[in-house]
Write a protein that holds these residues in place. Structure first.
Motif, PDB file in Angstrom:
ATOM      1  N   GLY A  21     -34.641  21.779  31.557  1.00 44.24           N
ATOM      2  CA  GLY A  21     -34.887  22.833  30.593  1.00 44.24           C
ATOM      3  C   GLY A  21     -34.062  24.074  30.795  1.00 44.24           C
ATOM      4  N   GLU A  22     -33.611  24.306  32.012  1.00 44.19           N
ATOM      5  CA  GLU A  22     -32.825  25.511  32.257  1.00 44.19           C
ATOM      6  C   GLU A  22     -31.567  25.510  31.397  1.00 44.19           C
ATOM      7  OE1 GLU A  22     -30.640  26.885  36.119  1.00 44.19           O
ATOM      8  OE2 GLU A  22     -32.801  27.181  36.369  1.00 44.19           O
ATOM      9  N   ASP A  23     -30.909  24.363  31.285  1.00 44.83           N
ATOM     10  CA  ASP A  23     -29.705  24.288  30.458  1.00 44.83           C
ATOM     11  C   ASP A  23     -30.021  24.566  28.994  1.00 44.83           C
ATOM     12  OD1 ASP A  23     -31.145  21.901  30.469  1.00 44.83           O
ATOM     13  OD2 ASP A  23     -29.387  20.643  30.204  1.00 44.83           O
ATOM     14  N   GLU A  54     -21.459  26.585  34.776  1.00 50.73           N
ATOM     15  CA  GLU A  54     -22.247  25.353  34.810  1.00 50.73           C
ATOM     16  C   GLU A  54     -23.310  25.328  33.718  1.00 50.73           C
ATOM     17  OE1 GLU A  54     -24.559  28.275  37.288  1.00 50.73           O
ATOM     18  OE2 GLU A  54     -22.450  27.817  37.001  1.00 50.73           O
ATOM     19  N   GLN A  55     -23.762  26.493  33.292  1.00 53.87           N
ATOM     20  CA  GLN A  55     -24.786  26.557  32.255  1.00 53.87           C
ATOM     21  C   GLN A  55     -24.191  26.485  30.848  1.00 53.87           C
ATOM     22  OE1 GLN A  55     -27.760  26.039  32.785  1.00 53.87           O
ATOM     23  NE2 GLN A  55     -27.984  26.547  34.925  1.00 53.87           N
ATOM     24  N   PHE A  56     -22.911  26.707  30.745  1.00 52.42           N
ATOM     25  CA  PHE A  56     -22.253  26.684  29.437  1.00 52.42           C
ATOM     26  C   PHE A  56     -21.083  25.699  29.452  1.00 52.42           C
ATOM     27  CE2 PHE A  56     -24.148  30.905  29.916  1.00 52.42           C
ATOM     28  CZ  PHE A  56     -24.898  30.989  28.757  1.00 52.42           C
ATOM     29  N   SER A  57     -21.171  24.672  30.266  1.00 46.95           N
ATOM     30  CA  SER A  57     -20.041  23.761  30.462  1.00 46.95           C
ATOM     31  C   SER A  57     -19.630  23.028  29.186  1.00 46.95           C
ATOM     32  CB  SER A  57     -20.357  22.745  31.559  1.00 46.95           C
ATOM     33  OG  SER A  57     -21.460  21.949  31.178  1.00 46.95           O
ATOM     34  N   GLU A  58     -20.555  22.778  28.305  1.00 42.77           N
ATOM     35  CA  GLU A  58     -20.237  22.059  27.068  1.00 42.77           C
ATOM     36  C   GLU A  58     -19.820  22.990  25.935  1.00 42.77           C
ATOM     37  OE1 GLU A  58     -20.138  18.691  26.925  1.00 42.77           O
ATOM     38  OE2 GLU A  58     -20.569  18.796  29.072  1.00 42.77           O
ATOM     39  N   TRP A  59     -19.907  24.281  26.165  1.00 36.38           N
ATOM     40  CA  TRP A  59     -19.568  25.238  25.110  1.00 36.38           C
ATOM     41  C   TRP A  59     -18.060  25.372  24.998  1.00 36.38           C
ATOM     42  CZ3 TRP A  59     -22.637  29.383  22.708  1.00 36.38           C
ATOM     43  CH2 TRP A  59     -24.007  29.140  22.792  1.00 36.38           C
ATOM     44  N   ALA A  83     -38.026  27.757  32.980  1.00 32.47           N
ATOM     45  CA  ALA A  83     -36.637  27.679  32.516  1.00 32.47           C
ATOM     46  C   ALA A  83     -36.209  28.976  31.846  1.00 32.47           C
ATOM     47  CB  ALA A  83     -36.464  26.498  31.557  1.00 32.47           C
ATOM     48  N   ILE A  84     -37.049  29.519  30.977  1.00 32.62           N
ATOM     49  CA  ILE A  84     -36.644  30.747  30.294  1.00 32.62           C
ATOM     50  C   ILE A  84     -36.666  31.945  31.252  1.00 32.62           C
ATOM     51  CG2 ILE A  84     -37.210  29.940  27.993  1.00 32.62           C
ATOM     52  CD1 ILE A  84     -39.801  31.464  28.070  1.00 32.62           C
ATOM     53  N   ALA A  85     -37.512  31.889  32.267  1.00 23.38           N
ATOM     54  CA  ALA A  85     -37.532  32.963  33.258  1.00 23.38           C
ATOM     55  C   ALA A  85     -36.265  32.958  34.113  1.00 23.38           C
ATOM     56  CB  ALA A  85     -38.773  32.838  34.147  1.00 23.38           C
ATOM     57  N   SER A  86     -35.591  31.812  34.189  1.00 24.35           N
ATOM     58  CA  SER A  86     -34.379  31.714  35.008  1.00 24.35           C
ATOM     59  C   SER A  86     -33.161  32.344  34.330  1.00 24.35           C
ATOM     60  CB  SER A  86     -34.078  30.243  35.324  1.00 24.35           C
ATOM     61  OG  SER A  86     -33.602  29.578  34.166  1.00 24.35           O
ATOM     62  N   VAL A  87     -33.244  32.606  33.045  1.00 25.02           N
ATOM     63  CA  VAL A  87     -32.119  33.199  32.324  1.00 25.02           C
ATOM     64  C   VAL A  87     -32.124  34.707  32.598  1.00 25.02           C
ATOM     65  CG1 VAL A  87     -31.059  33.567  30.059  1.00 25.02           C
ATOM     66  CG2 VAL A  87     -32.236  31.418  30.541  1.00 25.02           C
ATOM     67  N   PRO A  88     -31.081  35.207  33.285  1.00 26.86           N
ATOM     68  CA  PRO A  88     -31.101  36.612  33.690  1.00 26.86           C
ATOM     69  C   PRO A  88     -30.595  37.585  32.613  1.00 26.86           C
ATOM     70  CG  PRO A  88     -29.156  35.558  34.583  1.00 26.86           C
ATOM     71  CD  PRO A  88     -29.940  34.493  33.857  1.00 26.86           C
ATOM     72  N   TYR A  89     -30.336  37.089  31.437  1.00 29.58           N
ATOM     73  CA  TYR A  89     -29.766  37.927  30.384  1.00 29.58           C
ATOM     74  C   TYR A  89     -30.837  38.307  29.360  1.00 29.58           C
ATOM     75  CZ  TYR A  89     -25.788  35.610  32.507  1.00 29.58           C
ATOM     76  OH  TYR A  89     -24.898  35.107  33.418  1.00 29.58           O
ATOM     77  N   GLU A  90     -30.689  39.484  28.814  1.00 27.94           N
ATOM     78  CA  GLU A  90     -31.632  39.975  27.814  1.00 27.94           C
ATOM     79  C   GLU A  90     -31.339  39.357  26.447  1.00 27.94           C
ATOM     80  OE1 GLU A  90     -34.248  42.136  28.256  1.00 27.94           O
ATOM     81  OE2 GLU A  90     -33.811  41.977  30.400  1.00 27.94           O
ATOM     82  N   MET A  91     -32.399  39.116  25.733  1.00 26.53           N
ATOM     83  CA  MET A  91     -32.265  38.682  24.342  1.00 26.53           C
ATOM     84  C   MET A  91     -31.942  39.915  23.497  1.00 26.53           C
ATOM     85  SD  MET A  91     -32.753  35.535  23.419  1.00 26.53           S
ATOM     86  CE  MET A  91     -33.770  34.102  23.457  1.00 26.53           C
ATOM     87  N   PRO A  92     -31.193  39.723  22.422  1.00 27.81           N
ATOM     88  CA  PRO A  92     -30.981  40.852  21.515  1.00 27.81           C
ATOM     89  C   PRO A  92     -32.318  41.317  20.946  1.00 27.81           C
ATOM     90  CG  PRO A  92     -29.510  39.032  20.981  1.00 27.81           C
ATOM     91  CD  PRO A  92     -30.490  38.528  21.998  1.00 27.81           C
ATOM     92  N   GLU A  93     -32.398  42.568  20.608  1.00 23.50           N
ATOM     93  CA  GLU A  93     -33.627  43.139  20.084  1.00 23.50           C
ATOM     94  C   GLU A  93     -34.146  42.313  18.905  1.00 23.50           C
ATOM     95  OE1 GLU A  93     -35.096  47.271  18.026  1.00 23.50           O
ATOM     96  OE2 GLU A  93     -33.476  47.372  19.496  1.00 23.50           O
ATOM     97  N   GLY A  94     -35.465  42.061  18.934  1.00 19.00           N
ATOM     98  CA  GLY A  94     -36.105  41.315  17.853  1.00 19.00           C
ATOM     99  C   GLY A  94     -36.058  39.806  18.025  1.00 19.00           C
TER     100      GLY A  94
END
Length: 181
Positions: free
Chosen positions: A98-100, A142-147, A68-79
């Protein structure tokens, strides 16, 4: 012989005859066709699986968390990084298993990091992080539909920090014991 005594003798003889017939039949059947030996039960290997109601055990969720975490194509902020195990959410992990939650975790890290940047008097960095979150929400609705739409945030409004997604993210991270930044 008295009628009731004769009746009891007849019933007893009948019962003994039936018992002998059943015993004889059972013994004969056992001699002719012995019962097959019962195989030893197979050793079951527990493979985590989802349940029919759409929820899953934590073992199953954790088994899917790295994917699930590998599917997120965005970088985490440093630290910052994803937790090693699937965080508790208070809701089922839907069909993505878990992807959601991984996308929500990433979005919360971005949003809370933006507030941390505001605290450090770096509103420009906070705006850049918020832009990154808005772009992800537009790219993968679709990943942020509830936001709620993060859009521009009035960084100087202290009530806003505890409301909406910022408040929900802060509460979620507090329950998980997660730190941002």
């Amino acid at each position: 012989m008295h009628r009731s005594l004769r009746h009891r003798v007849s019933v007893s003889v009948l019962a003994l005859t039936l018992a002998a017939a059943v015993a004889g039949c059972t013994a004969a059947e056992q001699e002719e066709s012995p019962l097959p030996s019962t195989p030893a039960p197979a050793t079951a290997v527990a493979t985590p699986t989802p349940t029919a109601d759409g929820s899953a055990t934590w073992e199953y969720r954790d088994s899917r968390w790295s994917d699930a975490i590998a599917s997120v194509p965005y970088e985490m902020p440093e630290g910052n990084e994803f937790p090693a195990q699937a965080p508790q959410t208070g809701f089922a992990m839907s069909t993505s298993w878990g992807e959601d939650v991984a996308y929500s975790w990433w979005g919360c890290v971005i949003l809370l990091s933006a507030w941390d940047s505001v605290d450090a008097d770096d509103v420009k960095h906070a705006d850049a992080l918020l832009s990154q979150l808005n772009a992800a929400k537009a790219e993968r609705p679709e990943q942020f539909s509830e936001w709620e739409a993060p859009a521009p945030v009035p960084w100087d409004d202290p009530v806003r920090r505890d409301a909406g997604e910022s408040g929900l993210c802060a509460a979620w991270f507090a329950r998980e014991g997660a730190a941002v930044g």
